[in-house]
Enzyme design. Sequence first.
Site, PDB file in Angstrom:
ATOM      1  N   SER A   1       0.796  -1.239   0.000  1.00  0.00           N
ATOM      2  CA  SER A   1       0.000   0.000   0.000  1.00  0.00           C
ATOM      3  C   SER A   1       0.821   1.278   0.000  1.00  0.00           C
ATOM      4  O   SER A   1       0.250   2.374  -0.139  1.00  0.00           O
ATOM      5  CB  SER A   1      -0.951   0.013   1.207  1.00  0.00           C
ATOM      6  OG  SER A   1      -2.061  -0.812   0.970  1.00  0.00           O
TER       7      SER A   1
ATOM      8  N   LYS B   1       0.213   3.832  -2.628  1.00  0.00           N
ATOM      9  CA  LYS B   1      -0.763   4.930  -2.541  1.00  0.00           C
ATOM     10  C   LYS B   1      -0.110   6.294  -2.357  1.00  0.00           C
ATOM     11  O   LYS B   1      -0.797   7.324  -2.476  1.00  0.00           O
ATOM     12  CB  LYS B   1      -1.762   4.654  -1.416  1.00  0.00           C
ATOM     13  CG  LYS B   1      -2.591   3.390  -1.628  1.00  0.00           C
ATOM     14  CD  LYS B   1      -3.631   3.221  -0.530  1.00  0.00           C
ATOM     15  CE  LYS B   1      -4.427   1.936  -0.723  1.00  0.00           C
ATOM     16  NZ  LYS B   1      -3.907   0.810   0.065  1.00  0.00           N
TER      17      LYS B   1
ATOM     18  N   SER C   1      -5.905   3.574   4.605  1.00  0.00           N
ATOM     19  CA  SER C   1      -5.341   2.797   3.493  1.00  0.00           C
ATOM     20  C   SER C   1      -6.406   2.028   2.721  1.00  0.00           C
ATOM     21  O   SER C   1      -6.202   0.879   2.336  1.00  0.00           O
ATOM     22  CB  SER C   1      -4.271   1.826   4.011  1.00  0.00           C
ATOM     23  OG  SER C   1      -3.498   1.317   2.958  1.00  0.00           O
TER      24      SER C   1
END
Length: 393
Positions: free
Chosen positions: A69, A72, A129
Amino acid sequence: MRFLFKGLLCIFLCVTLLLPSSAGAEIVSQVAADVEAQLVTAPSAILIERDSGQVLYELNADERLHIASVTKTMTVLLAMEAIDSGKITLTDTVTTSEYAASMGGSQVFLEVGEQMTVEDMLKAIIISSGNDAAVAMAEHIAGAESAFVELMNKRAKALGCKNTHFVNCNGLDETAEHYSSARDIAIISCELLKHPKFTDYSTIWMDTLRNGEFGLSNTNKLIRFYNGANGIKTGFTSEAKFCLAASAKRDGMQLVATVLAAPTSADRFSSATKLLDYGFANYSVVNAAEKIGELAPLSVVGGKTETVIPAANPGCSFVVKKGNQDKIEISTIYDEPIKAPIKKGQKIGQSTLLINGEKVAVCDIESTQDIDRMNIATMFGKIMKIWLCAKAD
């Protein structure tokens, strides 16, 4: 008459001089990044000072790894840039597609057709997230995740990332073609921190969505427990292991630490903490323009305006060993003669900054104004002024 001829000759020489050289800056640092002490328990890590881009520590920083993640960081960067450009606004409504709602892993459980503002989607991505929110945002900005991913890769290339390639916007279901490096993530993170609105969200510990019905808790524990922490992003998959892009600011110095493939969650946070502690304990950042201060006006040859006001490049900063901030000596040299025309921001000199005789930075001195070359009308006016003054004598 002879005096008038000398005046004409002088002005002719002034207006036929060449242009000065273009701007550029050189930064020379005191820092030695080859630290022997083991600061991390992860196989890849880096510590960077944001404003100068100076690397304070690195370990296998260019190794291509899965990043989960932490992907991102780029998704949010593109969202912030879309807001700044006016393409989208924080109050825009984002509608969840069937594909976005199908995302697994970390999510805020968006339903097909559910609508949220851009601001709430950003909170879902940055704080919790949310994989589903990341896809919904990507679709809102680019029309489709695939089109958004193309933008992600173009932006990474533009930033100078040499070991990064994205195949999705959230880091879920990584393939061999989805990777980055500690250095590249730090570069993206430094760019993201240029957007003050980002830290408005990344520093939130707990918040809610859906009118208080759904709680958000920040996945980055440093936000609560580390002094000065202001971002950025955690990540975990079984392939990527535990990843973290962490940032903190103290005494005007903004540091970014990236830790990839740590064996445990505790290891990623402790490693990032050690990196940040090391940076704050040993170094300080200096803005050269602030040290150089105001500069006296300079004469301009062949210009409509006779003087130019110089100033140090405001973006010139450098890192010094802590305690050396007040030991800096400055030597400034100007391009002589300074010849019109001159553009605002054009290099007209440079300052060398030294500590104990050692050069630590070189900063451009730039023009703060446009100055046009003297034209015929201005030239004639000056000639007449010279002639009248001579006649009066």
